[in-house]
Design a protein around this motif. Structure first.
Motif, PDB file in Angstrom:
ATOM      1  N   GLU A  73       0.838  -1.199   0.000  1.00 54.74           N
ATOM      2  CA  GLU A  73       0.000   0.000   0.000  1.00 54.74           C
ATOM      3  C   GLU A  73       0.870   1.244   0.000  1.00 54.74           C
ATOM      4  O   GLU A  73       1.867   1.309   0.716  1.00 54.74           O
ATOM      5  CB  GLU A  73      -0.903   0.031   1.231  1.00 54.74           C
ATOM      6  CG  GLU A  73      -2.007  -0.975   1.210  1.00 54.74           C
ATOM      7  CD  GLU A  73      -2.937  -0.848   2.395  1.00 54.74           C
ATOM      8  OE1 GLU A  73      -3.939  -1.584   2.404  1.00 54.74           O
ATOM      9  OE2 GLU A  73      -2.672  -0.042   3.305  1.00 54.74           O
ATOM     10  N   ILE A  74       0.457   2.207  -0.802  1.00 53.78           N
ATOM     11  CA  ILE A  74       1.091   3.525  -0.813  1.00 53.78           C
ATOM     12  C   ILE A  74      -0.007   4.520  -0.491  1.00 53.78           C
ATOM     13  O   ILE A  74      -0.929   4.725  -1.280  1.00 53.78           O
ATOM     14  CB  ILE A  74       1.715   3.841  -2.185  1.00 53.78           C
ATOM     15  CG1 ILE A  74       2.756   2.782  -2.546  1.00 53.78           C
ATOM     16  CG2 ILE A  74       2.324   5.235  -2.174  1.00 53.78           C
ATOM     17  CD1 ILE A  74       3.200   2.835  -3.986  1.00 53.78           C
ATOM     18  N   LYS A  75       0.064   5.103   0.706  1.00 59.35           N
ATOM     19  CA  LYS A  75      -0.934   6.090   1.135  1.00 59.35           C
ATOM     20  C   LYS A  75      -0.322   7.478   1.009  1.00 59.35           C
ATOM     21  O   LYS A  75       0.531   7.856   1.804  1.00 59.35           O
ATOM     22  CB  LYS A  75      -1.343   5.872   2.584  1.00 59.35           C
ATOM     23  CG  LYS A  75      -2.269   4.736   2.820  1.00 59.35           C
ATOM     24  CD  LYS A  75      -2.735   4.818   4.269  1.00 59.35           C
ATOM     25  CE  LYS A  75      -3.398   3.556   4.703  1.00 59.35           C
ATOM     26  NZ  LYS A  75      -3.816   3.648   6.103  1.00 59.35           N
ATOM     27  N   SER A  76      -0.763   8.225   0.021  1.00 55.69           N
ATOM     28  CA  SER A  76      -0.261   9.594  -0.117  1.00 55.69           C
ATOM     29  C   SER A  76      -1.020  10.528   0.819  1.00 55.69           C
ATOM     30  O   SER A  76      -0.488  11.543   1.241  1.00 55.69           O
ATOM     31  CB  SER A  76      -0.379  10.059  -1.560  1.00 55.69           C
ATOM     32  OG  SER A  76      -1.704   9.893  -2.012  1.00 55.69           O
ATOM     33  N   LEU A  77      -2.249  10.201   1.140  1.00 59.62           N
ATOM     34  CA  LEU A  77      -3.045  10.957   2.107  1.00 59.62           C
ATOM     35  C   LEU A  77      -3.246  10.089   3.334  1.00 59.62           C
ATOM     36  O   LEU A  77      -3.871   9.045   3.263  1.00 59.62           O
ATOM     37  CB  LEU A  77      -4.413  11.307   1.530  1.00 59.62           C
ATOM     38  CG  LEU A  77      -4.459  12.292   0.391  1.00 59.62           C
ATOM     39  CD1 LEU A  77      -5.858  12.357  -0.184  1.00 59.62           C
ATOM     40  CD2 LEU A  77      -4.044  13.660   0.885  1.00 59.62           C
ATOM     41  N   ASN A  78      -2.721  10.513   4.447  1.00 55.92           N
ATOM     42  CA  ASN A  78      -2.869   9.773   5.688  1.00 55.92           C
ATOM     43  C   ASN A  78      -2.871  10.797   6.813  1.00 55.92           C
ATOM     44  O   ASN A  78      -1.892  11.507   7.004  1.00 55.92           O
ATOM     45  CB  ASN A  78      -1.708   8.784   5.853  1.00 55.92           C
ATOM     46  CG  ASN A  78      -1.975   7.751   6.893  1.00 55.92           C
ATOM     47  OD1 ASN A  78      -3.067   7.201   6.955  1.00 55.92           O
ATOM     48  ND2 ASN A  78      -0.991   7.488   7.720  1.00 55.92           N
ATOM     49  N   PHE A  79      -3.966  10.909   7.545  1.00 53.23           N
ATOM     50  CA  PHE A  79      -4.035  11.911   8.595  1.00 53.23           C
ATOM     51  C   PHE A  79      -4.742  11.366   9.817  1.00 53.23           C
ATOM     52  O   PHE A  79      -5.528  10.429   9.739  1.00 53.23           O
ATOM     53  CB  PHE A  79      -4.713  13.189   8.088  1.00 53.23           C
ATOM     54  CG  PHE A  79      -6.099  12.961   7.554  1.00 53.23           C
ATOM     55  CD1 PHE A  79      -7.198  13.063   8.379  1.00 53.23           C
ATOM     56  CD2 PHE A  79      -6.294  12.652   6.215  1.00 53.23           C
ATOM     57  CE1 PHE A  79      -8.470  12.842   7.880  1.00 53.23           C
ATOM     58  CE2 PHE A  79      -7.558  12.438   5.709  1.00 53.23           C
ATOM     59  CZ  PHE A  79      -8.655  12.530   6.548  1.00 53.23           C
ATOM     60  N   ALA A  80      -4.424  11.980  10.971  1.00 46.39           N
ATOM     61  CA  ALA A  80      -5.038  11.622  12.243  1.00 46.39           C
ATOM     62  C   ALA A  80      -5.316  12.899  13.015  1.00 46.39           C
ATOM     63  O   ALA A  80      -4.590  13.880  12.895  1.00 46.39           O
ATOM     64  CB  ALA A  80      -4.104  10.721  13.046  1.00 46.39           C
ATOM     65  N   PHE A  81      -6.375  12.888  13.797  1.00 41.05           N
ATOM     66  CA  PHE A  81      -6.675  14.008  14.680  1.00 41.05           C
ATOM     67  C   PHE A  81      -7.353  13.454  15.923  1.00 41.05           C
ATOM     68  O   PHE A  81      -7.958  12.387  15.890  1.00 41.05           O
ATOM     69  CB  PHE A  81      -7.553  15.064  13.986  1.00 41.05           C
ATOM     70  CG  PHE A  81      -8.822  14.509  13.411  1.00 41.05           C
ATOM     71  CD1 PHE A  81      -9.988  14.495  14.159  1.00 41.05           C
ATOM     72  CD2 PHE A  81      -8.844  13.986  12.125  1.00 41.05           C
ATOM     73  CE1 PHE A  81     -11.160  13.968  13.623  1.00 41.05           C
ATOM     74  CE2 PHE A  81     -10.012  13.472  11.589  1.00 41.05           C
ATOM     75  CZ  PHE A  81     -11.169  13.461  12.343  1.00 41.05           C
ATOM     76  N   GLY A  82      -7.205  14.192  17.036  1.00 35.15           N
ATOM     77  CA  GLY A  82      -7.776  13.683  18.270  1.00 35.15           C
ATOM     78  C   GLY A  82      -7.904  14.748  19.334  1.00 35.15           C
ATOM     79  O   GLY A  82      -7.842  15.941  19.053  1.00 35.15           O
ATOM     80  N   ASN A  83      -8.067  14.293  20.569  1.00 35.86           N
ATOM     81  CA  ASN A  83      -8.246  15.214  21.684  1.00 35.86           C
ATOM     82  C   ASN A  83      -6.954  15.976  21.966  1.00 35.86           C
ATOM     83  O   ASN A  83      -5.894  15.651  21.439  1.00 35.86           O
ATOM     84  CB  ASN A  83      -8.732  14.448  22.920  1.00 35.86           C
ATOM     85  CG  ASN A  83      -7.726  13.435  23.428  1.00 35.86           C
ATOM     86  OD1 ASN A  83      -6.974  12.835  22.682  1.00 35.86           O
ATOM     87  ND2 ASN A  83      -7.719  13.253  24.730  1.00 35.86           N
ATOM     88  N   LYS A  84      -7.048  17.020  22.769  1.00 30.90           N
ATOM     89  CA  LYS A  84      -5.916  17.858  23.180  1.00 30.90           C
ATOM     90  C   LYS A  84      -5.182  18.479  21.990  1.00 30.90           C
ATOM     91  O   LYS A  84      -3.981  18.730  22.043  1.00 30.90           O
ATOM     92  CB  LYS A  84      -4.921  17.060  24.032  1.00 30.90           C
ATOM     93  CG  LYS A  84      -5.501  16.473  25.295  1.00 30.90           C
ATOM     94  CD  LYS A  84      -4.450  15.679  26.032  1.00 30.90           C
ATOM     95  CE  LYS A  84      -5.065  14.866  27.145  1.00 30.90           C
ATOM     96  NZ  LYS A  84      -4.081  13.969  27.764  1.00 30.90           N
TER      97      LYS A  84
END
Length: 130
Positions: free
Chosen positions: A102-113
């Motif tokens: 797999e090649i993920k050019s878009l990969n993001f995470a967001f969360g608390n704090k």
């Protein structure tokens, strides 16, 4: 649809950033990702993914760089974050093989704090059962 547990490790520094305090930190994340193929042609597919994560980050701010205030001291930090994941990429999976790429050019995470992370990712998946 595929379900993938992931363990992610990262190490970061402020090298090359000259308008921020010196900083060094590490991150460890346990992720659970669901991926779905949108378009598939033979062994290649375009996919989107979503999921959740638990991330533990620890490090050091202020190690004596150029913009440090004279007399300032270093400070340690450690934080735990819960968050959501999203991404899109290209998957290569031959039909008779247990291995996929797999090649993920878009990969993001967001969360608390205020946690946020964006990065490209290359991964190798291995099927335990055919």
């Amino acid at each position: 649809m595929r379900a993938n547990p992931n363990l992610l490790f990262g190490s970061f520094s402020s090298a090359g950033i000259n308008d921020a305090r010196d900083q060094y930190h590490q991150m460890t994340a346990l992720q659970f990702i669901l991926a779905y193929d949108i378009i598939r042609f033979k062994s290649i597919s375009l996919f989107v993914s979503t999921g959740g994560s638990f991330t533990y980050s620890r490090g050091l701010f202020g190690t004596g760089g150029e913009i440090e205030t004279p007399g300032a001291t270093s400070s340690y930090f450690n934080n735990a974050y819960f968050g959501a994941l999203g991404g899109a990429g290209l998957r290569i999976s031959w039909q008779n093989s247990r291995v996929a790429y797999e090649i993920k050019s878009l990969n993001f995470a967001f969360g608390n704090k205020g946690f946020s992370l964006a990065n490209p990712m290359i991964s190798v998946d291995y099927k335990l059962r055919k």
